[in-house]
Each structure stands twice: as C-alpha cells, then as structure tokens.
Write a protein that holds these residues in place. Structure first.
Motif, PDB file in Angstrom:
ATOM      1  N   PHE A 135      62.082 -11.854 107.645  1.00  0.00           N
ATOM      2  CA  PHE A 135      61.325 -11.382 106.488  1.00  0.00           C
ATOM      3  C   PHE A 135      61.396  -9.868 106.449  1.00  0.00           C
ATOM      4  CE2 PHE A 135      57.123 -10.040 104.735  1.00  0.00           C
ATOM      5  CZ  PHE A 135      57.329 -10.482 103.435  1.00  0.00           C
ATOM      6  N   PHE A 136      61.878  -9.347 105.323  1.00  0.00           N
ATOM      7  CA  PHE A 136      61.932  -7.898 105.158  1.00  0.00           C
ATOM      8  C   PHE A 136      61.293  -7.560 103.835  1.00  0.00           C
ATOM      9  CE2 PHE A 136      63.683  -3.711 104.393  1.00  0.00           C
ATOM     10  CZ  PHE A 136      63.524  -3.135 105.640  1.00  0.00           C
ATOM     11  N   ASP A 137      60.266  -6.725 103.864  1.00  0.00           N
ATOM     12  CA  ASP A 137      59.453  -6.423 102.686  1.00  0.00           C
ATOM     13  C   ASP A 137      59.414  -4.917 102.476  1.00  0.00           C
ATOM     14  OD1 ASP A 137      57.704  -6.664 100.574  1.00  0.00           O
ATOM     15  OD2 ASP A 137      55.969  -7.174 101.799  1.00  0.00           O
ATOM     16  N   THR A 138      59.274  -4.522 101.250  1.00  0.00           N
ATOM     17  CA  THR A 138      59.064  -3.118 100.939  1.00  0.00           C
ATOM     18  C   THR A 138      57.796  -2.984 100.120  1.00  0.00           C
ATOM     19  OG1 THR A 138      60.108  -1.120 100.094  1.00  0.00           O
ATOM     20  CG2 THR A 138      60.423  -3.096  98.804  1.00  0.00           C
ATOM     21  N   ASP A 139      57.200  -1.811 100.138  1.00  0.00           N
ATOM     22  CA  ASP A 139      55.985  -1.607  99.362  1.00  0.00           C
ATOM     23  C   ASP A 139      56.334  -1.009  98.000  1.00  0.00           C
ATOM     24  OD1 ASP A 139      56.451   1.120  99.770  1.00  0.00           O
ATOM     25  OD2 ASP A 139      55.083   1.214 101.467  1.00  0.00           O
ATOM     26  N   ALA A 140      55.321  -0.796  97.159  1.00  0.00           N
ATOM     27  CA  ALA A 140      55.545  -0.309  95.795  1.00  0.00           C
ATOM     28  C   ALA A 140      56.180   1.074  95.757  1.00  0.00           C
ATOM     29  CB  ALA A 140      54.227  -0.306  95.035  1.00  0.00           C
ATOM     30  N   SER A 141      56.121   1.843  96.840  1.00  0.00           N
ATOM     31  CA  SER A 141      56.731   3.174  96.853  1.00  0.00           C
ATOM     32  C   SER A 141      58.250   3.089  96.973  1.00  0.00           C
ATOM     33  CB  SER A 141      56.183   4.002  98.020  1.00  0.00           C
ATOM     34  OG  SER A 141      56.680   3.498  99.246  1.00  0.00           O
ATOM     35  N   GLY A 142      58.773   1.913  97.320  1.00  0.00           N
ATOM     36  CA  GLY A 142      60.213   1.734  97.405  1.00  0.00           C
ATOM     37  C   GLY A 142      60.784   1.966  98.786  1.00  0.00           C
ATOM     38  N   SER A 143      59.936   2.159  99.781  1.00  0.00           N
ATOM     39  CA  SER A 143      60.478   2.329 101.128  1.00  0.00           C
ATOM     40  C   SER A 143      61.070   1.010 101.592  1.00  0.00           C
ATOM     41  CB  SER A 143      59.387   2.786 102.093  1.00  0.00           C
ATOM     42  OG  SER A 143      58.380   1.808 102.180  1.00  0.00           O
ATOM     43  N   GLY A 144      62.019   1.072 102.464  1.00  0.00           N
ATOM     44  CA  GLY A 144      62.683  -0.126 102.970  1.00  0.00           C
ATOM     45  C   GLY A 144      64.087  -0.239 102.431  1.00  0.00           C
ATOM     46  N   THR A 145      64.945   0.672 102.815  1.00  0.00           N
ATOM     47  CA  THR A 145      66.308   0.665 102.311  1.00  0.00           C
ATOM     48  C   THR A 145      67.314   0.633 103.452  1.00  0.00           C
ATOM     49  OG1 THR A 145      66.523   3.074 102.300  1.00  0.00           O
ATOM     50  CG2 THR A 145      65.627   2.060 100.324  1.00  0.00           C
ATOM     51  N   SER A 146      68.552   0.346 103.076  1.00  0.00           N
ATOM     52  CA  SER A 146      69.693   0.428 103.988  1.00  0.00           C
ATOM     53  C   SER A 146      69.504  -0.430 105.240  1.00  0.00           C
ATOM     54  CB  SER A 146      69.957   1.885 104.369  1.00  0.00           C
ATOM     55  OG  SER A 146      70.177   2.648 103.213  1.00  0.00           O
ATOM     56  N   VAL A 147      69.319  -1.723 105.019  1.00  0.00           N
ATOM     57  CA  VAL A 147      69.115  -2.672 106.112  1.00  0.00           C
ATOM     58  C   VAL A 147      70.373  -3.526 106.247  1.00  0.00           C
ATOM     59  CG1 VAL A 147      67.720  -4.603 106.933  1.00  0.00           C
ATOM     60  CG2 VAL A 147      66.657  -2.724 105.687  1.00  0.00           C
ATOM     61  N   GLN A 148      70.783  -3.789 107.487  1.00  0.00           N
ATOM     62  CA  GLN A 148      71.952  -4.619 107.744  1.00  0.00           C
ATOM     63  C   GLN A 148      71.589  -5.781 108.656  1.00  0.00           C
ATOM     64  OE1 GLN A 148      75.403  -2.478 109.078  1.00  0.00           O
ATOM     65  NE2 GLN A 148      74.917  -0.704 107.821  1.00  0.00           N
ATOM     66  N   PHE A 149      72.031  -6.972 108.258  1.00  0.00           N
ATOM     67  CA  PHE A 149      71.940  -8.164 109.091  1.00  0.00           C
ATOM     68  C   PHE A 149      73.371  -8.540 109.438  1.00  0.00           C
ATOM     69  CE2 PHE A 149      68.107  -8.341 106.530  1.00  0.00           C
ATOM     70  CZ  PHE A 149      67.136  -8.802 107.406  1.00  0.00           C
ATOM     71  N   SER A 150      73.699  -8.588 110.716  1.00  0.00           N
ATOM     72  CA  SER A 150      75.055  -8.905 111.124  1.00  0.00           C
ATOM     73  C   SER A 150      75.042 -10.038 112.145  1.00  0.00           C
ATOM     74  CB  SER A 150      75.725  -7.672 111.726  1.00  0.00           C
ATOM     75  OG  SER A 150      77.035  -7.957 112.121  1.00  0.00           O
ATOM     76  N   SER A 151      75.752 -11.108 111.832  1.00  0.00           N
ATOM     77  CA  SER A 151      75.882 -12.267 112.720  1.00  0.00           C
ATOM     78  C   SER A 151      74.531 -12.840 113.136  1.00  0.00           C
ATOM     79  CB  SER A 151      76.717 -11.910 113.949  1.00  0.00           C
ATOM     80  OG  SER A 151      77.997 -11.479 113.559  1.00  0.00           O
ATOM     81  N   CYS A 152      73.593 -12.890 112.187  1.00  0.00           N
ATOM     82  CA  CYS A 152      72.281 -13.471 112.449  1.00  0.00           C
ATOM     83  C   CYS A 152      72.271 -14.921 111.977  1.00  0.00           C
ATOM     84  CB  CYS A 152      71.201 -12.688 111.713  1.00  0.00           C
ATOM     85  SG  CYS A 152      71.037 -10.975 112.279  1.00  0.00           S
ATOM     86  N   TRP A 153      71.379 -15.721 112.571  1.00  0.00           N
ATOM     87  CA  TRP A 153      71.291 -17.134 112.232  1.00  0.00           C
ATOM     88  C   TRP A 153      69.827 -17.525 112.141  1.00  0.00           C
ATOM     89  CZ3 TRP A 153      71.733 -21.564 116.223  1.00  0.00           C
ATOM     90  CH2 TRP A 153      71.758 -22.806 115.583  1.00  0.00           C
ATOM     91  N   ALA A 154      69.499 -18.238 111.075  1.00  0.00           N
ATOM     92  CA  ALA A 154      68.160 -18.803 110.910  1.00  0.00           C
ATOM     93  C   ALA A 154      68.311 -20.314 110.802  1.00  0.00           C
ATOM     94  CB  ALA A 154      67.490 -18.248 109.667  1.00  0.00           C
TER      95      ALA A 154
END
Length: 173
Positions: free
Chosen positions: A12-31
């Motif tokens: 779970f990756f969430d950002t707030d109304a200010s727009g923070s939460g950028t440039s995220v990478q998921f590599s070879s992950c499994w759910a």
C-alpha cells in the motif's frame, strides 16, 4: 520482496493532498493471497513496477486510484503479471500517463485490465487470457488510449470493450 497472506493490501502506497509521494519503484516484488488488493497505489506520481507479480488477491491485483485527492500520473508496469484475483487484475482509475508493457493478465474473475477515466495510456505486448470479463475494458471516460499487439486468448466477455471509442489499436485483434 514478498507479501503473502496480508489481511488487507499486500503493498500500500498512499500520498496526501499536498502531493508528496513520488518516484517510487517496485522491482521483482510479489503479492499473494492479500485480503484486498495485491498492490494499492493511491494518488502517487511517477511509479514504476518492474517484473512484479500478484495472484489470489481478495479484490484487485493492481489498483491505482486517487481516493487521497491527488490524481496518479506517470505509472508504468514493465513485465508484470497478475492472475486469479477476485476482481480486475489491473484496475486503473482517474489518472494520466499510464504505460503497461509486456507481462500477463490471466484468469481474473473480472477484467484483465480495466481503465476508468484514464487520459493517455499505452498498452503493448501484454498477454490477456482466460479472464471472466474482458481482456481489456476501456471505459467511456478514457481518452487517448493506444494498444499495440496485445495477445488476447479466450476472455469470456470478449477481447476488447471500448465504450468511448477513443482507443487506437495497432495489431490488437
């Protein structure tokens, strides 16, 4: 990274109304076997999934949305797979600049890929097979969606549903 048997979302990756939460990478992950979504991305910018997988989630495999108040922008999936999720394998809502390249979306209990209110999307070379719904479902609120050579095999409701007629298919049958 492996998220197995989570009661809610696997990742779970969430950002707030200010727009923070950028440039995220998921590599070879499994759910696997998440109670809700395998991956839930809410309102974030510039997200890259590379060679990730999800199966057996209680709702969506990959969910990208904006319930946090910021529309996602620039989300890319490269070589990712999703299978046997209770709802859509890829459920993408209220965003712009989507890319799905390669990978597979198979045996969903709904649509392989479901796009709602997406502006600007590129889908290329993904296997869409044996989904109960459509292989690719493009809602009438979507604009500027291009698909290039997706591999459709035996999706129960049909291969493509494009209710908005804003889809450009190149070798997409």
């Amino acid at each position: 990274c492996i998220a197995r048997g989570s009661l809610n979302h696997g990742y779970f990756f969430d950002t707030d109304a200010s727009g923070s939460g950028t440039s995220v990478q998921f590599s070879s992950c499994w759910a696997q076997g998440s109670g809700a979504d395998g991956y839930n991305i809410d309102g974030s910018q510039y997200i890259l999934f590379t060679n990730c997988a999800v199966d057996g989630s209680g709702r969506y495999g990959y969910s990208v949305d904006n319930s946090g108040g910021v529309n996602p922008n620039g989300v890319t999936f490269i070589g990712c797979g999703a299978e046997s999720n209770t709802d859509d394998n890829f459920h993408i809502t209220n965003m712009s600049a989507l890319s799905i390249v390669g990978g597979s979306s198979v045996t969903s209990s709904a649509d392989g890929i479901h796009l709602i209110n997406v502006n600007g999307g590129f889908i290329a070379g993904i296997k869409l097979s044996s989904n109960v719904g459509y292989g690719l479902n493009i809602d009438n609120t979507c604009e500027n969606i291009t698909s290039v050579s997706p591999n459709f095999i035996a999706n129960t409701a049909g291969e493509i549903n494009d209710t908005g007629n804003k889809h450009l298919g190149i070798n997409s049958a």
